[in-house]
Design a protein around this motif. Structure first.
Motif, PDB file in Angstrom:
ATOM      1  N   ALA A 253       0.844  -1.194   0.000  1.00  0.00           N
ATOM      2  CA  ALA A 253       0.000   0.000   0.000  1.00  0.00           C
ATOM      3  C   ALA A 253       0.876   1.239   0.000  1.00  0.00           C
ATOM      4  O   ALA A 253       1.893   1.297   0.697  1.00  0.00           O
ATOM      5  CB  ALA A 253      -0.927   0.006   1.218  1.00  0.00           C
ATOM      6  N   VAL A 254       0.474   2.230  -0.789  1.00  0.00           N
ATOM      7  CA  VAL A 254       1.203   3.494  -0.904  1.00  0.00           C
ATOM      8  C   VAL A 254       0.303   4.615  -0.416  1.00  0.00           C
ATOM      9  O   VAL A 254      -0.815   4.785  -0.920  1.00  0.00           O
ATOM     10  CB  VAL A 254       1.639   3.762  -2.358  1.00  0.00           C
ATOM     11  CG1 VAL A 254       2.446   5.046  -2.439  1.00  0.00           C
ATOM     12  CG2 VAL A 254       2.425   2.596  -2.900  1.00  0.00           C
ATOM     13  N   HIS A 255       0.778   5.369   0.552  1.00  0.00           N
ATOM     14  CA  HIS A 255       0.050   6.529   1.052  1.00  0.00           C
ATOM     15  C   HIS A 255       0.491   7.754   0.253  1.00  0.00           C
ATOM     16  O   HIS A 255       1.657   8.161   0.339  1.00  0.00           O
ATOM     17  CB  HIS A 255       0.311   6.734   2.541  1.00  0.00           C
ATOM     18  CG  HIS A 255      -0.213   5.629   3.403  1.00  0.00           C
ATOM     19  ND1 HIS A 255      -1.272   5.793   4.270  1.00  0.00           N
ATOM     20  CD2 HIS A 255       0.165   4.332   3.518  1.00  0.00           C
ATOM     21  CE1 HIS A 255      -1.511   4.660   4.889  1.00  0.00           C
ATOM     22  NE2 HIS A 255      -0.648   3.751   4.450  1.00  0.00           N
ATOM     23  N   VAL A 256      -0.416   8.316  -0.501  1.00  0.00           N
ATOM     24  CA  VAL A 256      -0.103   9.446  -1.367  1.00  0.00           C
ATOM     25  C   VAL A 256      -0.593  10.716  -0.693  1.00  0.00           C
ATOM     26  O   VAL A 256      -1.778  10.838  -0.346  1.00  0.00           O
ATOM     27  CB  VAL A 256      -0.757   9.283  -2.752  1.00  0.00           C
ATOM     28  CG1 VAL A 256      -0.381  10.453  -3.655  1.00  0.00           C
ATOM     29  CG2 VAL A 256      -0.330   7.960  -3.383  1.00  0.00           C
ATOM     30  N   LYS A 257       0.306  11.671  -0.531  1.00  0.00           N
ATOM     31  CA  LYS A 257      -0.025  12.945   0.120  1.00  0.00           C
ATOM     32  C   LYS A 257      -0.597  13.903  -0.914  1.00  0.00           C
ATOM     33  O   LYS A 257       0.094  14.790  -1.436  1.00  0.00           O
ATOM     34  CB  LYS A 257       1.227  13.522   0.779  1.00  0.00           C
ATOM     35  CG  LYS A 257       0.961  14.716   1.687  1.00  0.00           C
ATOM     36  CD  LYS A 257       0.141  14.331   2.908  1.00  0.00           C
ATOM     37  CE  LYS A 257       0.042  15.490   3.886  1.00  0.00           C
ATOM     38  NZ  LYS A 257      -0.769  15.164   5.062  1.00  0.00           N
ATOM     39  N   ILE A 258      -1.861  13.725  -1.233  1.00  0.00           N
ATOM     40  CA  ILE A 258      -2.567  14.627  -2.133  1.00  0.00           C
ATOM     41  C   ILE A 258      -4.030  14.648  -1.699  1.00  0.00           C
ATOM     42  O   ILE A 258      -4.660  13.596  -1.546  1.00  0.00           O
ATOM     43  CB  ILE A 258      -2.427  14.184  -3.608  1.00  0.00           C
ATOM     44  CG1 ILE A 258      -3.190  15.151  -4.524  1.00  0.00           C
ATOM     45  CG2 ILE A 258      -2.866  12.757  -3.805  1.00  0.00           C
ATOM     46  CD1 ILE A 258      -2.975  14.879  -6.004  1.00  0.00           C
ATOM     47  N   TYR A 259      -4.559  15.818  -1.456  1.00  0.00           N
ATOM     48  CA  TYR A 259      -5.940  15.944  -1.004  1.00  0.00           C
ATOM     49  C   TYR A 259      -6.863  15.943  -2.216  1.00  0.00           C
ATOM     50  O   TYR A 259      -6.636  16.672  -3.192  1.00  0.00           O
ATOM     51  CB  TYR A 259      -6.131  17.236  -0.200  1.00  0.00           C
ATOM     52  CG  TYR A 259      -5.507  17.191   1.169  1.00  0.00           C
ATOM     53  CD1 TYR A 259      -6.172  16.597   2.231  1.00  0.00           C
ATOM     54  CD2 TYR A 259      -4.235  17.718   1.395  1.00  0.00           C
ATOM     55  CE1 TYR A 259      -5.597  16.545   3.493  1.00  0.00           C
ATOM     56  CE2 TYR A 259      -3.658  17.678   2.650  1.00  0.00           C
ATOM     57  CZ  TYR A 259      -4.337  17.084   3.694  1.00  0.00           C
ATOM     58  OH  TYR A 259      -3.766  17.027   4.934  1.00  0.00           O
ATOM     59  N   LEU A 260      -7.903  15.105  -2.151  1.00  0.00           N
ATOM     60  CA  LEU A 260      -8.894  15.013  -3.217  1.00  0.00           C
ATOM     61  C   LEU A 260     -10.182  15.700  -2.784  1.00  0.00           C
ATOM     62  O   LEU A 260     -10.464  15.816  -1.575  1.00  0.00           O
ATOM     63  CB  LEU A 260      -9.162  13.549  -3.567  1.00  0.00           C
ATOM     64  CG  LEU A 260      -7.939  12.724  -4.003  1.00  0.00           C
ATOM     65  CD1 LEU A 260      -8.348  11.296  -4.317  1.00  0.00           C
ATOM     66  CD2 LEU A 260      -7.239  13.361  -5.191  1.00  0.00           C
ATOM     67  N   VAL A 261     -10.957  16.142  -3.758  1.00  0.00           N
ATOM     68  CA  VAL A 261     -12.205  16.859  -3.493  1.00  0.00           C
ATOM     69  C   VAL A 261     -13.349  16.141  -4.197  1.00  0.00           C
ATOM     70  O   VAL A 261     -13.136  15.278  -5.060  1.00  0.00           O
ATOM     71  CB  VAL A 261     -12.103  18.330  -3.975  1.00  0.00           C
ATOM     72  CG1 VAL A 261     -11.028  19.075  -3.216  1.00  0.00           C
ATOM     73  CG2 VAL A 261     -11.818  18.383  -5.476  1.00  0.00           C
ATOM     74  N   ASP A 262     -14.576  16.506  -3.827  1.00  0.00           N
ATOM     75  CA  ASP A 262     -15.755  15.986  -4.513  1.00  0.00           C
ATOM     76  C   ASP A 262     -16.223  16.997  -5.548  1.00  0.00           C
ATOM     77  O   ASP A 262     -15.552  17.989  -5.840  1.00  0.00           O
ATOM     78  CB  ASP A 262     -16.850  15.654  -3.501  1.00  0.00           C
ATOM     79  CG  ASP A 262     -17.220  16.852  -2.636  1.00  0.00           C
ATOM     80  OD1 ASP A 262     -16.776  17.982  -2.946  1.00  0.00           O
ATOM     81  OD2 ASP A 262     -17.947  16.671  -1.640  1.00  0.00           O
ATOM     82  N   SER A 263     -17.414  16.760  -6.100  1.00  0.00           N
ATOM     83  CA  SER A 263     -17.928  17.649  -7.142  1.00  0.00           C
ATOM     84  C   SER A 263     -18.226  19.046  -6.615  1.00  0.00           C
ATOM     85  O   SER A 263     -18.227  20.012  -7.383  1.00  0.00           O
ATOM     86  CB  SER A 263     -19.199  17.042  -7.752  1.00  0.00           C
ATOM     87  OG  SER A 263     -20.177  16.807  -6.738  1.00  0.00           O
TER      88      SER A 263
END
Length: 647
Positions: A253-263
């Protein structure tokens, strides 16, 4: 002030008598006579004074070890060494690696030693050689075992100075995150000055040489920890060689430091990507992106499902190349995380006939290929909007990380698929003789088609709602007021009740179908179906079988009952009052019709006169209402003063 000359279990000679130091603190020491075992108490200052006046001698350590001076830990170690040595000595070829490996496995099982406490092959071989050189005496195999020997015999360093150097090294230098050698040397100078020793102070270079005599792995273990020492001692002595596809697959598993948003541009979290790699071809068989905030078994199962089943073309029509890599692994290498090491994941692998091999935590070299891909994948993410990198990258931003959030989960998933299928799969790989992973895959897949198990439908079960429940003796399992029972579940209850302390099991529920549930057998890692005891539940969901809430119809019954009881209580009170009036006689009652008679008036007047006369008490006779205590008449005291003229 703490002294650093006398130590526990040290042998000293006072006035021609040998004593062993049993215990000591900052003020006093407890001495035991070597011959008659008599205990004595002596002050530390007295011992130091005798030592400076040469009245007390510290015995030099003898090469012939004395079993009486060993600690309990060292005595236990001797017993373990004797067990290993006697078993190895009985083998036909004691020096062979096969005999030593058999000795380690057998003796560790007999002594109930953990894997981390078992000695290595080289340690047993070295110990066996020393055991033979000392007439098969295990006592000599643990010489200086309780404390690492840091100084060799050097006549230029006095015995007192050597003891002080050893104390500085073990108490100051060989500690976690300890100071540097230069700082330790300055502390050595200060202690030498405080103790006012007559011995000569060693130079800085001499102290450094004594420190450098310690093995590097030992220094790392004490100063940085066991994990760092294990990493230092590892060596690539054997290359992983494979002959076919799916022979070895690695998941991580890779923890990616990037915040995602919804619509609506609201933050939904940071992704965790599970990758499944085929080591032979280096292709990525499958992956899954999770926003759970932690590594979960559900995400690991989803990634494994994505790796085994063929990818639908219509889902990935936006890719330039087709993602055709899929198939069931023979051996799956994972770490020791909770998402992989649990009964649920083991049960799934058991159904799919996949062998799970887990390595220790914090040892990435156990899964080198997928770990190297993780680094490559992170490098491809650089420059992506909102990607913050790793902490070790040292990136600095003017705003919080959430302020840079741009991509949605769907957009990020498409980018990851492009990076894997269109870029990584078609780039030359140094580990494949500069062939691309897809070239190796296409070359061998014609001779070894991917294997897809027939029971892949079991993924739907393990990815459904998982519940933990207790099997009831009569009713079986209960979920949302529905009971599920069968003869097989009853037999499982009997076995669990006899073997374990509880009858809790895991089962899987489909919320849209209450007809049956899937129960996981924790003993065999198999699953079986259990029907609903309510036959009318066939084809219905749990929501449809949910009991309707009770609706109370408003009525006036309580008000009517209250009115009846109030009237009854009122009637009871009136009846009681009428009864009291009827019991009163006419002569005793006063009314306007029946007034006072003359004899009644005379009686009342005479009674009033009697009371008035007795209260006045004009006679000498004591009043019946007066107190019987004797009355004392007080006369005023008059003091007559004489004038000056009269005198």
């Amino acid at each position: 002030m703490k002294q650093h000359i006398f130590k526990k279990n040290m042998v000293i000679t006072r006035v021609g008598q040998a004593y062993k130091i049993e215990s000591l603190d900052n003020d006093v020491a407890t001495l035991r006579h070597i011959n008659n075992q008599v205990l004595q108490i002596a002050e530390i200052n007295t011992l130091l004074m005798e030592y400076q006046l040469d009245q007390l001698v510290i015995e030099e350590p003898n090469c012939d070890l004395n079993i009486k001076l060993l600690t309990d830990k060292e005595v236990s170690e001797i017993k373990h060494i004797e067990t290993y040595m006697h078993f190895l000595d009985m083998q036909p070829k004691p020096s062979s690696e096969a005999s030593i490996q058999l000795c380690i496995e057998t003796c560790a099982l007999t002594l109930k030693q953990a894997l981390t406490d078992q000695p290595s092959v080289s340690t047993i071989r070295r110990m066996y050689k020393k055991w033979l050189e000392n007439d098969k005496k295990a006592l000599y195999c643990i010489k200086n075992a309780s404390k690492i020997s840091t100084t060799a015999c050097n006549p230029r360093i006095s015995h007192e100075m050597r003891l002080l150097i050893d104390d500085i090294i073990h108490s100051e230098y060989l500690v976690l995150n300890g100071p540097k050698r230069s700082v330790c040397y300055m502390r050595l100078l200060r202690r030498h000055k405080e103790l006012k020793l007559n011995c000569k102070m060693v130079s800085r270079s001499t102290f450094y040489r004594e420190v450098n005599k310690i093995e590097e792995s030992t220094v790392i273990r004490y100063r940085q920890g066991s994990a760092a020492a294990t990493k230092y001692n590892r060596s690539a002595t054997k290359l992983i060689e494979l002959s076919s596809l799916f022979e070895r697959c690695e998941m991580d598993a890779v923890h990616v430091k990037i915040y995602l948003v919804d619509s609506d541009n609201n933050i939904v979290g940071t992704p965790i990507i599970f990758f499944v790699m085929d080591v032979f071809s280096r292709v990525i068989l499958g992956m899954h992106i999770s926003l759970a905030g932690a590594e979960t078994t559900h995400a690991a199962i989803s990634a494994l499902r994505h790796a085994i089943l063929p990818k639908p073309v219509e889902k990935y029509d936006y890719l330039e190349h087709e993602w055709e890599c899929h198939g069931s692994p023979m051996k799956l290498y994972v770490d020791s995380g909770s998402s992989f090491i649990n009964a649920n994941f083991d049960a799934l692998l058991s159904q799919l006939t996949i062998s799970r091999i887990n390595g220790p935590s914090k040892q990435a070299w156990r899964r080198p290929h997928v770990e190297r891909f993780n680094k490559t994948f992170r490098g491809k993410l650089e420059g992506l909007p909102g990607y913050l990198g790793k902490k070790v990258d040292g990136f600095e931003y003017n705003k919080p990380g959430k302020a840079y959030a741009t991509l949605t989960l769907e957009e990020f998933e498409k980018i990851v698929c492009h990076l894997i299928v269109d870029e990584y799969h078609n780039e030359p790989h140094s580990g494949l003789n500069n062939l691309t992973p897809m070239q190796v895959w296409q070359k061998h897949i014609a001779f070894q088609p991917p294997y897809v198990p027939k029971n892949v439908g079991i993924f739907d079960i393990f990815l459904s709602h998982q519940v933990t429940g207790t099997i009831q003796q009569l009713k079986g399992l209960q979920f949302k007021k529905q009971f599920f029972n069968s003869n097989e579940l009853r037999q499982l209850y009997i076995v669990l009740d006899n073997k374990t302390k509880g009858t809790k099991v895991q089962f899987y529920v489909d919320e849209s179908d209450a007809t049956e549930i899937i129960v996981h057998n924790p003993l065999t890692h198999s699953v079986f179906k259990v029907q609903n005891t309510r036959k009318s539940s066939y084809g219905k969901s749990f929501e449809e079988l949910k009991a309707q809430p009770a609706h109370f119809v408003p009525n006036d019954a309580k008000n009517r009952i209250a009115k009846i009881t109030q009237e009854a209580e009122k009637r009871k009170r009136l009846a009681a009052r009428d009864k009291v009036k009827s019991n009163q006689t006419g002569a005793d009652a006063l009314s306007f019709e029946n007034g006072l008679q003359p004899e009644d008036l005379n009686s009342m007047l005479s009674k009033r006169n009697n009371v008035s006369h007795s209260a006045i008490n004009l006679t000498d006779a004591p009043s019946p209402y007066a107190s019987t205590d004797k009355q004392v008449t007080r006369k005023p005291k008059i003091k007559i003063y004489k004038s000056i003229e009269e005198e």
